[in-house]
Design an enzyme around this catalytic site. Structure first.
Site, PDB file in Angstrom:
ATOM      1  N   ASP A 101     -23.040  28.826  -0.003  1.00 56.72           N
ATOM      2  CA  ASP A 101     -22.158  28.767   1.182  1.00 56.72           C
ATOM      3  C   ASP A 101     -20.683  29.230   0.890  1.00 56.72           C
ATOM      4  O   ASP A 101     -20.279  29.066  -0.569  1.00 56.72           O
ATOM      5  CB  ASP A 101     -22.258  27.272   1.607  1.00 56.72           C
ATOM      6  CG  ASP A 101     -21.369  27.043   2.721  1.00 56.72           C
ATOM      7  OD1 ASP A 101     -21.501  27.818   3.777  1.00 56.72           O
ATOM      8  OD2 ASP A 101     -20.440  26.088   2.652  1.00 56.72           O
ATOM      9  N   ASP A 126     -17.376  28.207   2.823  1.00 54.45           N
ATOM     10  CA  ASP A 126     -16.162  27.068   2.905  1.00 54.45           C
ATOM     11  C   ASP A 126     -16.562  26.044   2.286  1.00 54.45           C
ATOM     12  O   ASP A 126     -17.737  25.042   2.694  1.00 54.45           O
ATOM     13  CB  ASP A 126     -15.845  26.844   4.333  1.00 54.45           C
ATOM     14  CG  ASP A 126     -15.476  28.512   4.889  1.00 54.45           C
ATOM     15  OD1 ASP A 126     -14.779  29.137   4.236  1.00 54.45           O
ATOM     16  OD2 ASP A 126     -15.881  28.812   6.102  1.00 54.45           O
ATOM     17  N   ASN A 166     -22.121  30.253   7.839  1.00 52.91           N
ATOM     18  CA  ASN A 166     -21.763  30.247   9.258  1.00 52.91           C
ATOM     19  C   ASN A 166     -20.275  30.395   9.495  1.00 52.91           C
ATOM     20  O   ASN A 166     -19.408  29.911   8.874  1.00 52.91           O
ATOM     21  CB  ASN A 166     -22.169  28.842   9.747  1.00 52.91           C
ATOM     22  CG  ASN A 166     -23.813  28.378   9.823  1.00 52.91           C
ATOM     23  OD1 ASN A 166     -24.582  29.724   9.569  1.00 52.91           O
ATOM     24  ND2 ASN A 166     -24.260  27.372  10.016  1.00 52.91           N
ATOM     25  N   LYS A 214     -27.285  28.649  10.020  1.00 54.36           N
ATOM     26  CA  LYS A 214     -27.927  27.516   9.158  1.00 54.36           C
ATOM     27  C   LYS A 214     -27.776  26.241  10.194  1.00 54.36           C
ATOM     28  O   LYS A 214     -26.831  26.023  10.828  1.00 54.36           O
ATOM     29  CB  LYS A 214     -27.263  27.340   7.746  1.00 54.36           C
ATOM     30  CG  LYS A 214     -27.244  28.453   6.937  1.00 54.36           C
ATOM     31  CD  LYS A 214     -26.304  28.209   5.698  1.00 54.36           C
ATOM     32  CE  LYS A 214     -24.856  28.395   6.017  1.00 54.36           C
ATOM     33  NZ  LYS A 214     -24.185  28.323   4.653  1.00 54.36           N
TER      34      LYS A 214
END
Length: 490
Positions: free
Chosen positions: A324, A326, A367, A413
């Site tokens: 991921d 962030d 995302n 996600k």
């Protein structure tokens, strides 16, 4: 308005490099922002280059092959377009102008522009086997002997796959991945001269090393990869039959089964003779060339099979770690659209370095609902990703979901789409992937895709997400611990 571009030339120090640089320096049309010479010699001092008006910069790639050299070059560039040239080509006087014409006005979904290659062969005779091999480049679709890419497309695709160690298949692999990401590749009008090869007696035998790279292409792009790049079926099946006939004949001779050995020996002789004839007839038919074709036609089938088997073993179970973005790789800034605000999280660079040292492929699955909500543009997200890649890369794949919760997409996600797309692009089985993130959605996406999940909680991670991850996946205190867990899982 002219299109800014950088020329990247990977080189092992071939003699033609100076002539190519002079041709670029004398070319008519918009000049490149700079020429980056990616020196792929394993050691030695700076290359001795001619004095030029063009700004020329040398970078080192450490003898890791042309894919790594090109990656080193384009990552050092800062322009929108990167024009790759091989160090043995020669550009015509109008090449800069023709390149600018090819790039100007291209739609944003066009990732690359490929030139037309010209291979001169001597007049008055038929081409040799080596020359015919070079002539085959003129019919290939995506040859980086002269091909310009958008830098952002290279970034999103992860650049050239450095598992391809030689100048073979690495360009077709990149083009397939770029097209799979939704980009198009345009055919340019510019032309570049590529010299015909003039190899030694066993040059065609050494070319069989490319069968190992074909194994990686099959792993990454499926059994139909040849059709997708515009090639025929190849000769590996016939080579395997020829090799099996030879091995069987020898085994039967050792067992003194003369009749069966003779039958298989006849099959080997027929297949080898047919292969040699296919190579002799289009050529100059000189005694030396005929001798080469007879000898190498007997040696090529087992060599091709051996290299293919070696490639299949090497690439049988690749692994990948997907992050991921962030609050995992970088500090979280809500709806981050400013590259200057990118701050890597503590330990991220070291953790990524350890995984790269292990040979794992790396990717990002993120995302970005700010696009759907109108807070971010796709260009802003790409700029931030480029900054992350500059600080922590290279990553072999970037997968971004631009949708919101209500869009019902399959990629956001906790749905598995981003993970599955990354695995497909990398040619890795989902079960050989580890997803590392800071929310339950990251772990759930991994589980839905059939991958391993590791949660690295932050202040934003909900207690219930941590408890569920402890039961169903893995929890790490920080990226360093997550890296060690990932290494154990793979």
């Amino acid at each position: 308005m002219s299109t800014e571009y950088t020329v990247v030339i990977p080189t092992a120090g071939r003699d033609n490099l100076a002539a190519l640089l002079r041709a670029l320096d004398d070319g008519a049309g918009p000049r490149p922002a700079e020429v980056i010479v990616a020196d792929d010699r394993p050691d030695g001092g700076p290359l001795a280059l001619p004095e030029l008006r063009l700004p020329v910069r040398q970078v080192r790639s450490g003898g890791r092959g042309p894919a790594a050299a090109r990656n080193t070059g384009w990552r050092a560039a800062r322009t929108e377009w990167i024009a790759f040239l091989d160090d043995d080509v020669l550009t015509p006087p109008d090449w800069p102008r023709r390149l600018a014409d090819d790039l100007t006005g291209l739609d944003e979904d066009v990732a690359a522009s490929v030139a037309r290659l010209v291979v001169p062969v001597p007049e008055g005779r038929r081409p040799t086997d080596d020359e015919r091999a070079t002539l085959g480049l003129t019919g290939a679709r995506w040859i980086t002997a002269d091909m310009a890419y958008r830098r952002i497309a290279l970034l999103e695709a992860g650049g050239f796959d450095e598992r391809f160690p030689r100048a073979f298949r690495e360009d077709a692999d990149l083009a397939l991945r770029v097209r799979h990401a939704g980009y198009r590749i345009a055919e340019g009008t510019r032309t570049t001269t590529h010299p015909a090869a003039d190899g030694d007696f066993l040059a065609s035998l050494r070319r069989q090393r490319g069968n190992a790279d074909n194994a990686l292409m099959r792993r990454k792009h499926g059994r139909a990869w040849r059709q997708r790049i515009g090639e025929g079926p190849g000769r590996l099946g016939t080579h395997a039959l020829t090799t099996a006939a030879a091995a069987g004949a020898l085994g039967l001779l050792a067992a003194r089964r003369w009749r069966a050995a003779t039958a298989l020996g006849g099959l080997w002789t027929g297949l080898t003779g047919q292969f040699a004839l296919r190579r002799i007839l289009p050529g100059p038919r000189t005694p030396r060339e005929i001798g080469r074709m007879l000898v190498t036609s007997a040696l090529i089938p087992p060599a091709a099979c051996l290299h293919r088997a070696r490639g299949e073993l090497r690439h049988r179970r690749p692994s990948a770690v997907l992050f991921d973005r962030d609050d995992t790789l970088i500090e979280d800034v809500p709806y981050l659209g400013d590259p200057e605000k990118v701050r890597p999280r503590r330990g991220a660079a070291e953790a990524l370095h350890r995984l790269r040292a292990d040979g794992a492929l790396l990717g990002v699955v993120s995302n970005q609902s700010g696009i759907a909500r109108g807070y971010l543009t796709p260009g802003a997200v790409r700029a931030v990703n480029a900054r992350v890649d500059e600080l922590l890369g290279p990553f072999q794949t970037w997968q971004v979901c631009p949708h919101g919760d209500a869009d019902g997409c399959g990629c956001r996600k906790p749905r598995p789409g981003l993970v599955l797309r990354a695995a497909e692009q990398l040619g890795v089985e989902p079960a050989r992937c580890v997803v590392i993130g800071d929310t339950g959605a990251d772990v759930a996406a991994a589980a839905a895709a059939g991958a391993h999940g590791i949660l690295v909680p932050t202040a934003r991670t909900l207690p219930g997400e941590v408890e569920r991850a402890r039961r169903e996946a893995h929890v790490a205190a920080d990226l360093t611990e997550a890296t060690e867990l990932a290494r154990g899982l793979l």
